[in-house]
Design a protein around this motif. Structure first.
Motif, PDB file in Angstrom:
ATOM      1  N   LYS A 144       9.886  39.659 -34.256  1.00 52.82           N
ATOM      2  CA  LYS A 144      10.135  39.712 -35.700  1.00 52.82           C
ATOM      3  C   LYS A 144       9.851  41.119 -36.216  1.00 52.82           C
ATOM      4  CE  LYS A 144       5.503  38.195 -37.126  1.00 52.82           C
ATOM      5  NZ  LYS A 144       4.722  37.194 -37.871  1.00 52.82           N
ATOM      6  N   PRO A 145      10.304  41.433 -37.433  1.00 53.49           N
ATOM      7  CA  PRO A 145      11.068  40.600 -38.366  1.00 53.49           C
ATOM      8  C   PRO A 145      12.510  40.418 -37.912  1.00 53.49           C
ATOM      9  CG  PRO A 145      10.835  42.811 -39.240  1.00 53.49           C
ATOM     10  CD  PRO A 145       9.988  42.755 -38.006  1.00 53.49           C
ATOM     11  N   GLY A 146      13.079  39.286 -38.339  1.00 55.98           N
ATOM     12  CA  GLY A 146      14.440  38.943 -37.984  1.00 55.98           C
ATOM     13  C   GLY A 146      15.022  37.983 -39.002  1.00 55.98           C
ATOM     14  N   PRO A 147      15.822  37.020 -38.556  1.00 54.02           N
ATOM     15  CA  PRO A 147      16.490  36.108 -39.490  1.00 54.02           C
ATOM     16  C   PRO A 147      15.547  35.347 -40.424  1.00 54.02           C
ATOM     17  CG  PRO A 147      17.453  35.908 -37.311  1.00 54.02           C
ATOM     18  CD  PRO A 147      16.249  36.775 -37.162  1.00 54.02           C
ATOM     19  N   LEU A 148      14.392  34.920 -39.929  1.00 56.81           N
ATOM     20  CA  LEU A 148      13.478  34.143 -40.777  1.00 56.81           C
ATOM     21  C   LEU A 148      12.937  34.989 -41.923  1.00 56.81           C
ATOM     22  CD1 LEU A 148      13.741  32.248 -38.334  1.00 56.81           C
ATOM     23  CD2 LEU A 148      11.299  31.773 -38.529  1.00 56.81           C
ATOM     24  N   GLU A 149      12.845  36.279 -41.712  1.00 61.32           N
ATOM     25  CA  GLU A 149      12.303  37.152 -42.750  1.00 61.32           C
ATOM     26  C   GLU A 149      13.338  37.510 -43.826  1.00 61.32           C
ATOM     27  OE1 GLU A 149       9.553  36.547 -40.023  1.00 61.32           O
ATOM     28  OE2 GLU A 149      11.422  37.519 -39.384  1.00 61.32           O
ATOM     29  N   ILE A 150      14.610  37.189 -43.573  1.00 59.70           N
ATOM     30  CA  ILE A 150      15.620  37.488 -44.599  1.00 59.70           C
ATOM     31  C   ILE A 150      16.253  36.198 -45.138  1.00 59.70           C
ATOM     32  CG2 ILE A 150      16.013  39.832 -43.791  1.00 59.70           C
ATOM     33  CD1 ILE A 150      18.816  37.529 -43.135  1.00 59.70           C
ATOM     34  N   GLY A 151      15.556  35.048 -44.934  1.00 63.79           N
ATOM     35  CA  GLY A 151      15.958  33.843 -45.647  1.00 63.79           C
ATOM     36  C   GLY A 151      16.352  32.634 -44.829  1.00 63.79           C
ATOM     37  N   PHE A 152      16.438  32.751 -43.510  1.00 67.03           N
ATOM     38  CA  PHE A 152      16.804  31.584 -42.704  1.00 67.03           C
ATOM     39  C   PHE A 152      15.565  30.763 -42.359  1.00 67.03           C
ATOM     40  CE2 PHE A 152      20.502  34.336 -41.781  1.00 67.03           C
ATOM     41  CZ  PHE A 152      21.521  33.437 -42.058  1.00 67.03           C
ATOM     42  N   ASP A 153      15.702  29.435 -42.444  1.00 66.13           N
ATOM     43  CA  ASP A 153      14.606  28.543 -42.056  1.00 66.13           C
ATOM     44  C   ASP A 153      14.545  28.342 -40.548  1.00 66.13           C
ATOM     45  OD1 ASP A 153      13.646  27.835 -44.703  1.00 66.13           O
ATOM     46  OD2 ASP A 153      15.514  26.720 -44.946  1.00 66.13           O
ATOM     47  N   TYR A 154      15.712  28.455 -39.903  1.00 68.42           N
ATOM     48  CA  TYR A 154      15.778  28.217 -38.455  1.00 68.42           C
ATOM     49  C   TYR A 154      16.788  29.178 -37.856  1.00 68.42           C
ATOM     50  CZ  TYR A 154      16.921  26.027 -33.979  1.00 68.42           C
ATOM     51  OH  TYR A 154      17.129  25.793 -32.643  1.00 68.42           O
ATOM     52  N   SER A 155      16.464  29.695 -36.662  1.00 70.09           N
ATOM     53  CA  SER A 155      17.420  30.567 -35.979  1.00 70.09           C
ATOM     54  C   SER A 155      17.400  30.311 -34.483  1.00 70.09           C
ATOM     55  CB  SER A 155      17.107  32.042 -36.255  1.00 70.09           C
ATOM     56  OG  SER A 155      15.871  32.427 -35.672  1.00 70.09           O
ATOM     57  N   PHE A 156      18.588  30.283 -33.907  1.00 66.30           N
ATOM     58  CA  PHE A 156      18.774  30.206 -32.454  1.00 66.30           C
ATOM     59  C   PHE A 156      19.749  31.325 -32.123  1.00 66.30           C
ATOM     60  CE2 PHE A 156      20.643  29.042 -28.469  1.00 66.30           C
ATOM     61  CZ  PHE A 156      19.644  28.384 -27.772  1.00 66.30           C
ATOM     62  N   LEU A 157      19.217  32.381 -31.501  1.00 66.23           N
ATOM     63  CA  LEU A 157      19.969  33.631 -31.447  1.00 66.23           C
ATOM     64  C   LEU A 157      20.326  34.125 -30.069  1.00 66.23           C
ATOM     65  CD1 LEU A 157      18.064  35.967 -33.939  1.00 66.23           C
ATOM     66  CD2 LEU A 157      19.975  34.445 -34.436  1.00 66.23           C
ATOM     67  N   LEU A 158      21.513  34.711 -29.992  1.00 67.66           N
ATOM     68  CA  LEU A 158      21.840  35.781 -29.078  1.00 67.66           C
ATOM     69  C   LEU A 158      21.421  37.034 -29.852  1.00 67.66           C
ATOM     70  CD1 LEU A 158      23.527  37.438 -26.988  1.00 67.66           C
ATOM     71  CD2 LEU A 158      25.558  36.718 -28.227  1.00 67.66           C
ATOM     72  N   PRO A 159      20.307  37.682 -29.496  1.00 67.70           N
ATOM     73  CA  PRO A 159      19.684  38.657 -30.399  1.00 67.70           C
ATOM     74  C   PRO A 159      20.518  39.887 -30.717  1.00 67.70           C
ATOM     75  CG  PRO A 159      18.584  38.638 -28.261  1.00 67.70           C
ATOM     76  CD  PRO A 159      19.515  37.470 -28.276  1.00 67.70           C
ATOM     77  N   SER A 160      21.313  40.368 -29.774  1.00 68.31           N
ATOM     78  CA  SER A 160      22.132  41.554 -30.035  1.00 68.31           C
ATOM     79  C   SER A 160      23.595  41.173 -29.870  1.00 68.31           C
ATOM     80  CB  SER A 160      21.741  42.692 -29.092  1.00 68.31           C
ATOM     81  OG  SER A 160      22.455  43.879 -29.390  1.00 68.31           O
ATOM     82  N   THR A 161      24.193  41.514 -28.740  1.00 66.67           N
ATOM     83  CA  THR A 161      25.534  41.061 -28.385  1.00 66.67           C
ATOM     84  C   THR A 161      25.497  40.636 -26.932  1.00 66.67           C
ATOM     85  OG1 THR A 161      26.320  43.215 -27.607  1.00 66.67           O
ATOM     86  CG2 THR A 161      26.561  42.757 -29.954  1.00 66.67           C
ATOM     87  N   ASN A 162      26.540  39.949 -26.477  1.00 65.92           N
ATOM     88  CA  ASN A 162      26.516  39.474 -25.097  1.00 65.92           C
ATOM     89  C   ASN A 162      26.772  40.579 -24.074  1.00 65.92           C
ATOM     90  OD1 ASN A 162      28.891  39.088 -26.650  1.00 65.92           O
ATOM     91  ND2 ASN A 162      29.862  37.909 -25.028  1.00 65.92           N
ATOM     92  N   ASP A 163      27.154  41.775 -24.524  1.00 64.08           N
ATOM     93  CA  ASP A 163      27.271  42.883 -23.579  1.00 64.08           C
ATOM     94  C   ASP A 163      26.061  43.811 -23.624  1.00 64.08           C
ATOM     95  OD1 ASP A 163      27.903  43.906 -26.075  1.00 64.08           O
ATOM     96  OD2 ASP A 163      29.458  45.271 -25.328  1.00 64.08           O
ATOM     97  N   ARG A 164      25.040  43.427 -24.397  1.00 66.43           N
ATOM     98  CA  ARG A 164      23.817  44.227 -24.494  1.00 66.43           C
ATOM     99  C   ARG A 164      22.617  43.393 -24.052  1.00 66.43           C
ATOM    100  NH1 ARG A 164      27.291  46.213 -28.177  1.00 66.43           N
ATOM    101  NH2 ARG A 164      27.079  48.366 -28.921  1.00 66.43           N
TER     102      ARG A 164
END
Length: 514
Positions: A144-164
């Motif tokens: 963090k900080p990430g999606p939860l810090e900008i308003g999402f209650d829940y996140s399931f992420l591919l954090p960058s892109t699938n080629d990174r």
């Protein structure tokens, strides 16, 4: 100079009835990655079957002049979620381990929905950065900080892109399935920070390790699952994703999330950000060979399937009637983007990929300022309120924030979402014209003003280039630059573009006058 009208929420009051709390719709944005205007059957594709998206078109409102704000992914996602053009914050395509590029003190789409009493979630590709500037991300602790810090209650992420890298899923603040005995790190150089961490092959010195397919340019650092990536990853072997099952993973997570919302009084906002059809394209074997276009076409079939599964989940949970579903993409198409995956290389001369052009009749694609870079599929379905049909209204994803603020009766301050305008009447099919003007971004800026399109000169080693002007009503493919023949129009649009570009109050509040 033409005086451009300022759009306000008064348009909504005049054309729509305010919603009661019980009538608030659920909202889902289904966001494709590098999906072009011509990659969908309803938009002209003949070689990629998209029955589920086409069904959504037949039941919803199809926009023919709908746009993302930029011809690359990070700026488009940033502007859609913040209502601010990416160039104002210096937002570009982010490298691995980039910090969160959305300021935590800014209004965002999820924060807006939370103000209106919604539960909020993001599932899929992020690529908006994670962590604080100047502080390395602790992938083995709280990410963090990430999606939860900008308003999402829940996140399931591919954090960058699938080629990174890192090639792992992050659930809320934690890497899923991470073994502490195999700590995870992301570096720029091939130097292991921990002897205990799994060492992956370096594609620069060991091309043989790229067994899934070879890179064509770049994408040759850590090789994971037989695919070269951008950046180096160490450790985290137990947490690695499976490229071929990624679409299934995101769909399953989405189905679970939707099912959990059934029976709740609060509505939900879900941002479903697919990795398809971004490279490395690795469609599940059940989709491979479904088109004659290689993995790119097959991955689009997989994305269509994912769209259908989400729509099916809404219906099975009794949520279809009062859920707004928006289908769109972050930028136009790209073909050979770093991997030898069987996709024919295209050039700016409108060669076709075995008979298929992902931009349709439009020029350019990803990375390019022409219409093919930002004009994308743009579909809105809301059975309770929107009549099926087609609209030629000019629309932009950056206006989602102000439009939903109007729908939910949430007042925006003058310093919030400064480039977002209330286009709710057009979203609902009540305004056939849409935006009078908008900015487009791809390293340089362009201004759409009705059917006129002005592209600012691009600087090069020889000095400033030439301005470009097109009349899209006569030349939708932007084949003939008519700037020399229309100096007064060039001057007019150039002045408008510069005023909007330099504006401190944003597109929504700027007064353009002669």
């Amino acid at each position: 100079m033409t005086i451009l009208p300022k759009l306000t929420s008064a348009l909504f009051v005049a054309s729509c009835v305010a919603l009661s709390a019980a009538d608030r719709p659920n909202v889902i944005i289904i966001y494709g990655d590098d999906v072009g205007y011509g990659d969908v059957g309803a938009y002209g594709s003949k070689m990629i079957p998209t029955p589920n998206i086409d069904k959504m078109v037949s039941e919803g409102l199809m926009f023919t002049d709908g746009h993302c704000s930029a011809a690359t992914c990070t700026p488009s996602r940033f502007s859609m979620l913040t209502g601010i053009h990416g160039f104002r914050n210096g937002v570009r395509i982010l490298p691995p381990n980039a910090p969160l590029c959305i300021p935590q003190d800014k209004i965002t789409l999820p924060k807006l929905f939370k103000k209106a009493g919604y539960n909020t979630a993001v599932i899929g590709k992020w690529h908006l950065g994670i962590g604080a500037k100047g502080t390395p991300v602790d992938w083995n602790g709280d990410v963090k900080p990430g999606p939860l810090e900008i308003g999402f209650d829940y996140s399931f992420l591919l954090p960058s892109t699938n080629d990174r890298v890192p090639c792992v899923y992050v659930v809320n603040h934690r890497v899923r399935n991470l073994d502490p005995k195999d700590p995870l790190y992301v570096t720029r150089k091939y130097e292991s920070p921990n002897e205990k961490s799994t060492r992956y092959p370096d594609g620069k010195t060991n091309r043989e390790a790229m067994t899934y397919y070879q890179s064509s340019h770049g994408h040759n650092q850590s090789v994971i699952n037989g695919i070269g990536r951008i950046g180096y990853q160490w450790g985290g072997k137990s947490a690695l994703w499976d490229d071929e099952t990624m679409a299934d993973e995101f769909v399953n997570q989405t189905k679970e999330y939707i099912a959990k919302q059934k029976g709740k009084e609060e509505p939900f906002f879900l941002y479903f950000a697919s990795q398809d059809i971004h490279v490395p394209r690795a469609p599940h074997p059940r989709f491979q060979g479904k088109t004659e276009l290689g993995y790119r076409g097959d991955a689009m079939v997989a994305f269509d399937w994912a769209t259908g599964e989400i729509m099916k989940a809404l219906k099975e949970n009794g949520m279809e009637e009062n859920t707004i579903v928006i289908f769109s993409s972050d930028n136009g198409p790209v073909y050979d983007d770093g991997y030898k995956d069987g996709t024919t290389v295209l050039t700016s001369t409108k060669e076709s990929d075995r008979g298929h052009d992902g931009s349709g009749i439009y020029r350019g694609g990803k990375y390019q300022i022409y219409e093919g870079g930002t004009r994308v599929p743009f579909i809105v379905k809301w059975p309770a309120k929107i009549k099926p049909g087609k609209s030629d209204a000019m629309m932009n994803q950056i206006d989602f924030l102000a439009s939903f603020a109007a729908l939910l009766d949430v007042k925006l301050g003058d310093d919030e979402a400064i480039d977002s305008r209330n286009m709710l009447p057009a979203l609902l099919g009540k305004d056939p014209k849409g935006l009078p003007y908008m900015l487009e971004e791809a390293g340089i800026l362009a201004l759409r003003h009705g059917d006129w399109k002005y592209i600012q000169p691009r600087k090069n080693k020889k000095g400033p280039g030439k301005p470009q002007l097109y009349d899209l009503s006569k030349d939708p493919g932007e084949s003939k630059n008519i700037a020399t023949d229309n100096p007064d129009k060039v001057k007019e649009l150039q002045e408008i573009l510069e005023q909007l570009k330099k504006s401190k109050v944003g597109v929504r509040n700027e007064k353009i006058s002669s």
